[in-house]
Design an enzyme around this catalytic site. Structure first.
Site, PDB file in Angstrom:
ATOM      1  N   ARG A  61       0.819  -1.209   0.000  1.00  0.00           N
ATOM      2  CA  ARG A  61       0.000   0.000   0.000  1.00  0.00           C
ATOM      3  C   ARG A  61       0.859   1.268   0.000  1.00  0.00           C
ATOM      4  NH1 ARG A  61      -3.930   2.160   4.497  1.00  0.00           N
ATOM      5  NH2 ARG A  61      -5.291   3.465   3.229  1.00  0.00           N
ATOM      6  N   HIS A  65       0.439   4.656  -2.372  1.00  0.00           N
ATOM      7  CA  HIS A  65       0.233   6.014  -1.851  1.00  0.00           C
ATOM      8  C   HIS A  65       1.386   6.942  -2.240  1.00  0.00           C
ATOM      9  CE1 HIS A  65      -3.220   5.618   1.241  1.00  0.00           C
ATOM     10  NE2 HIS A  65      -3.376   4.770   0.253  1.00  0.00           N
ATOM     11  N   ASN A  90      -5.299   9.778   6.747  1.00  0.00           N
ATOM     12  CA  ASN A  90      -4.252   8.812   6.377  1.00  0.00           C
ATOM     13  C   ASN A  90      -4.700   7.387   6.677  1.00  0.00           C
ATOM     14  OD1 ASN A  90      -4.070   8.549   9.106  1.00  0.00           O
ATOM     15  ND2 ASN A  90      -1.982   9.297   9.293  1.00  0.00           N
ATOM     16  N   PRO A 157      -7.163   7.883  -4.573  1.00  0.00           N
ATOM     17  CA  PRO A 157      -8.593   7.605  -4.745  1.00  0.00           C
ATOM     18  C   PRO A 157      -9.265   7.286  -3.413  1.00  0.00           C
ATOM     19  CG  PRO A 157      -7.237   6.186  -6.162  1.00  0.00           C
ATOM     20  CD  PRO A 157      -6.305   6.934  -5.283  1.00  0.00           C
ATOM     21  N   HIS A 187      -6.577  -5.841  -3.021  1.00  0.00           N
ATOM     22  CA  HIS A 187      -7.389  -5.963  -1.809  1.00  0.00           C
ATOM     23  C   HIS A 187      -7.781  -7.417  -1.560  1.00  0.00           C
ATOM     24  CE1 HIS A 187      -8.592  -1.414  -2.194  1.00  0.00           C
ATOM     25  NE2 HIS A 187      -7.410  -1.579  -1.643  1.00  0.00           N
TER      26      HIS A 187
HETATM   27  C1  HEM Z   1      -9.044   1.758  -6.534  1.00  0.00           C
HETATM   28  C2  HEM Z   1      -8.627   2.641  -5.672  1.00  0.00           C
HETATM   29  C3  HEM Z   1      -8.328   2.302  -4.247  1.00  0.00           C
HETATM   30  C4  HEM Z   1      -9.044   2.680  -3.158  1.00  0.00           C
HETATM   31  C5  HEM Z   1     -10.292   3.530  -3.154  1.00  0.00           C
HETATM   32  C6  HEM Z   1      -8.398   2.096  -2.010  1.00  0.00           C
HETATM   33  C7  HEM Z   1      -8.823   2.267  -0.710  1.00  0.00           C
HETATM   34  C8  HEM Z   1      -8.351   1.561   0.363  1.00  0.00           C
HETATM   35  C9  HEM Z   1      -8.855   1.664   1.701  1.00  0.00           C
HETATM   36  C10 HEM Z   1      -9.952   2.613   2.150  1.00  0.00           C
HETATM   37  C11 HEM Z   1      -8.184   0.781   2.466  1.00  0.00           C
HETATM   38  C12 HEM Z   1      -8.379   0.533   3.947  1.00  0.00           C
HETATM   39  C13 HEM Z   1      -7.439   1.424   4.697  1.00  0.00           C
HETATM   40  C14 HEM Z   1      -7.708   1.478   6.158  1.00  0.00           C
HETATM   41  O1  HEM Z   1      -8.823   1.266   6.605  1.00  0.00           O
HETATM   42  O2  HEM Z   1      -6.760   1.768   6.887  1.00  0.00           O
HETATM   43  C15 HEM Z   1      -7.236   0.121   1.623  1.00  0.00           C
HETATM   44  C16 HEM Z   1      -6.364  -0.853   2.027  1.00  0.00           C
HETATM   45  C17 HEM Z   1      -5.360  -1.353   1.230  1.00  0.00           C
HETATM   46  N1  HEM Z   1      -5.046  -0.927  -0.034  1.00  0.00           N
HETATM   47 FE1  HEM Z   1      -6.227   0.145  -1.244  1.00  0.00          FE
HETATM   48  N2  HEM Z   1      -7.320   1.382  -2.407  1.00  0.00           N
HETATM   49  C18 HEM Z   1      -7.223   1.486  -3.769  1.00  0.00           C
HETATM   50  C19 HEM Z   1      -6.244   0.956  -4.558  1.00  0.00           C
HETATM   51  C20 HEM Z   1      -5.126   0.310  -4.078  1.00  0.00           C
HETATM   52  C21 HEM Z   1      -3.947  -0.002  -4.843  1.00  0.00           C
HETATM   53  C22 HEM Z   1      -3.724   0.389  -6.301  1.00  0.00           C
HETATM   54  C23 HEM Z   1      -3.096  -0.652  -4.013  1.00  0.00           C
HETATM   55  C24 HEM Z   1      -1.730  -1.185  -4.272  1.00  0.00           C
HETATM   56  C25 HEM Z   1      -1.285  -1.545  -5.445  1.00  0.00           C
HETATM   57  C26 HEM Z   1      -3.774  -0.768  -2.731  1.00  0.00           C
HETATM   58  C27 HEM Z   1      -3.286  -1.452  -1.640  1.00  0.00           C
HETATM   59  C28 HEM Z   1      -3.965  -1.623  -0.466  1.00  0.00           C
HETATM   60  C29 HEM Z   1      -3.586  -2.598   0.553  1.00  0.00           C
HETATM   61  C30 HEM Z   1      -2.486  -3.637   0.425  1.00  0.00           C
HETATM   62  C31 HEM Z   1      -4.451  -2.415   1.618  1.00  0.00           C
HETATM   63  C32 HEM Z   1      -4.445  -3.164   2.956  1.00  0.00           C
HETATM   64  C33 HEM Z   1      -3.511  -2.430   3.875  1.00  0.00           C
HETATM   65  C34 HEM Z   1      -3.273  -3.111   5.199  1.00  0.00           C
HETATM   66  O3  HEM Z   1      -3.616  -4.277   5.382  1.00  0.00           O
HETATM   67  O4  HEM Z   1      -2.688  -2.432   6.076  1.00  0.00           O
HETATM   68  N3  HEM Z   1      -4.986  -0.164  -2.801  1.00  0.00           N
HETATM   69  N4  HEM Z   1      -7.354   0.612   0.345  1.00  0.00           N
HETATM   70  C1  LIG Z   2      -2.214   9.304  10.817  1.00  0.00           C
HETATM   71  O1  LIG Z   2      -3.057  10.189  11.522  1.00  0.00           O
HETATM   72  C2  LIG Z   2      -3.296   9.814  12.866  1.00  0.00           C
HETATM   73  C3  LIG Z   2      -4.365  10.748  13.436  1.00  0.00           C
HETATM   74  O2  LIG Z   2      -4.130  12.063  13.028  1.00  0.00           O
HETATM   75  C4  LIG Z   2      -1.982   9.853  13.634  1.00  0.00           C
HETATM   76  O3  LIG Z   2      -2.183   9.457  14.972  1.00  0.00           O
HETATM   77  C5  LIG Z   2      -1.013   8.878  12.956  1.00  0.00           C
HETATM   78  O4  LIG Z   2       0.245   8.946  13.584  1.00  0.00           O
HETATM   79  C6  LIG Z   2      -0.850   9.224  11.486  1.00  0.00           C
HETATM   80  N1  LIG Z   2      -0.027   8.198  10.837  1.00  0.00           N
HETATM   81  C7  LIG Z   2       1.218   8.442  10.440  1.00  0.00           C
HETATM   82  C8  LIG Z   2       1.912   7.331   9.756  1.00  0.00           C
HETATM   83  O5  LIG Z   2       1.766   9.512  10.590  1.00  0.00           O
END
Ligand code: HEM
Ligand SMILES: *[C@@H]1O[C@H](CO)[C@@H](O)[C@H](O)[C@H]1NC(C)=O
Ligand SMILES: *[C@@H]1O[C@H](CO)[C@@H](O)[C@H](O)[C@H]1NC(C)=O
Ligand SMILES: *[C@@H]1O[C@H](CO)[C@@H](O)[C@H](O)[C@H]1NC(C)=O
Ligand SMILES: *[C@@H]1O[C@H](CO)[C@@H](O)[C@H](O)[C@H]1NC(C)=O
Ligand SMILES: *[C@@H]1O[C@H](CO)[C@@H](O)[C@H](O)[C@H]1NC(C)=O
Length: 322
Positions: A61, A65, A90, A157, A187
């Site tokens: 991820r 980003h 974030n 996005p 995902h």
């Molecule tokens: C289509 C657009 C995308 C949207 C709207 C999106 C949105 C999100 C959101 C909302 C989360 C949950 C984050 C959280 O709750 O902390 C997430 C997790 C994640 N995203 Fe996406 N994402 C997108 C595309 C991508 C792409 C292109 C990648 C990498 C190539 C990616 C990799 C990941 C991964 C690996 C996680 C899990 C992270 C974890 O387990 O800590 N995402 N994404």
């Molecule tokens: C993301 O934001 C939260 C709340 O503002 C903060 O506590 C956290 O440290 C931030 N994450 C990073 C990687 O800086």
């Protein structure tokens, strides 16, 4: 300078500028200067996985980003008041300490050679393959930015974007609908906070009590239990309810059953008449087609506006400019 002397000068200038923007990344960029770069990154990742079974998705991820804000230039990693990683929302990007560990190991083996932007790209690839997904040759040679772009965080996005907006955002960085579906397939591993999708359970389209109609009813009930109203919105839920530690194509089978966790996931399948529906079906029926398209899309994403040549720098500490 006469008009006639100026023409070749301008031509040369244009050629130089073109040369710079066309500078190619190459899989063998570190062949002479850090031949063991890949196994060093792999070994730090494997060690990190011993402490955190969720580290692979976190690392993947970070590369996303980074690339979606001003290109793949490690701007995401910088500390400071203009920092991207602390900009709201974030959510839960994580894994920065492991990137530091990789950097430390590389500085020991080949000082001042491997950029933080390349570490993100390489670590993302290795995390995918260590998680069970495809392997590909990662083009390398990116350099690190000297600035962060907190204001650009809106380029990432949102899970609440419509499919049309998602497609437009991806298109603006050179990624097509196949890339969008393939990359969303990441995902298939990792987790999301309840906060990322709770509106689908209780307040869809800002209508109190409304549940997203594209959500499988039995799955909605399960999620309501895991993310109760008034509960801890930072609780983490598997993005792929079947195998969230493995990189496979089950994500696409989930979408066919209306069991995608994020709104942006489910839209790929549940938007009537969208071209993404066919692509989801294709990846659901063939893991190898998904893997092939995913690798291609990751290379394209990794090519978003890299700094190359003498632009930027190779940071010694990924969190601060030299
Ligand atoms: C289509 C657009 C995308 C949207 C709207 C999106 C949105 C999100 C959101 C909302 C989360 C949950 C984050 C959280 O709750 O902390 C997430 C997790 C994640 N995203 Fe996406 N994402 C997108 C595309 C991508 C792409 C292109 C990648 C990498 C190539 C990616 C990799 C990941 C991964 C690996 C996680 C899990 C992270 C974890 O387990 O800590 N995402 N994404
Ligand atoms: C993301 O934001 C939260 C709340 O503002 C903060 O506590 C956290 O440290 C931030 N994450 C990073 C990687 O800086
Ligand atoms: C390359 O790195 C790996 C992992 O750190 C190590 O096991 C191996 O001995 C290294 N090889 C060379 C030639 O340095
Ligand atoms: C960056 O911020 C983190 C978290 O606040 C801190 O642990 C680290 O020492 C900082 N690094 C630099 C180089 O400023
Ligand atoms: C819901 O309401 C909030 C606050 O008024 C607004 O920012 C958001 O865009 C709305 N969302 C939808 C899907 O209409
Ligand atoms: C809801 O999920 C179940 C279990 O995966 C599945 O059998 C059913 O077909 C799904 N319903 C819809 C409308 O997709």
């Amino acid at each position: 300078m006469s008009r006639f002397q100026m023409i070749p000068t301008l031509f040369l200038l244009a050629a130089m500028m073109l040369g710079e923007s066309n500078a190619q990344l190459s899989a063998t960029f570190y062949a002479k200067t850090c031949p063991n770069v890949s196994s060093i990154v792999r070994s730090v990742l494997q060690q990190a996985q011993g402490n955190d079974i969720w580290i692979f998705p976190k690392i993947v991820r970070l590369h996303f980003h980074d690339c979606f804000v001003n290109g793949c230039d490690a701007s995401l990693l910088l500390n400071g008041t203009n920092s991207e990683k602390t900009a709201p929302p974030n959510l839960s990007t994580d894994g920065y300490a492991v990137i530091d560990d990789i950097k430390t190991a590389l500085e020991k083996a080949c000082p001042r050679v491997v950029s933080c932007a390349d570490i993100l790209a390489l670590a993302a690839q290795l995390s995918v393959s260590l998680g069970g997904g495809p392997t590909w040759q990662v083009p390398l040679g990116r350099r690190d930015s000297r600035t962060a772009h907190r204001e650009g965080i809106g380029g990432i996005p949102s899970q609440h974007d419509s499919l049309a907006n998602l497609a437009a955002r991806f298109k603006s960085v050179g990624l097509d609908s196949t890339d969008l579906v393939a990359l969303s397939g990441v995902h298939t591993f990792g987790r999301a906070q309840c906060a990322a999708f709770m509106d689908r359970l209780y307040n869809f389209n800002n209508v109190s009590g409304s549940v997203d109609p594209t959500l499988n009813a039995t799955y909605a009930k399960t999620l309501q239990q895991r993310c109760p109203k008034g509960g801890d919105v930072t609780s983490l839920i598997d993005l792929d309810e079947q195998t969230s530690l493995n990189f496979d194509n089950k994500y696409f089978l989930n979408l066919q059953n209306r069991r995608g966790l994020l709104q942006s996931d489910q839209e790929l399948f549940s938007t009537n008449g969208a071209e993404t529906v066919t692509i989801v079906n294709r990846f659901a029926s063939s893991q190898s087609q998904f893997f092939g398209s995913f690798a291609k899309a990751m290379i394209k994403m990794g090519n978003i506006s890299p700094l190359t040549g003498s632009n930027g720098e190779v940071r010694l500490d990924c969190r601060k400019i030299n």
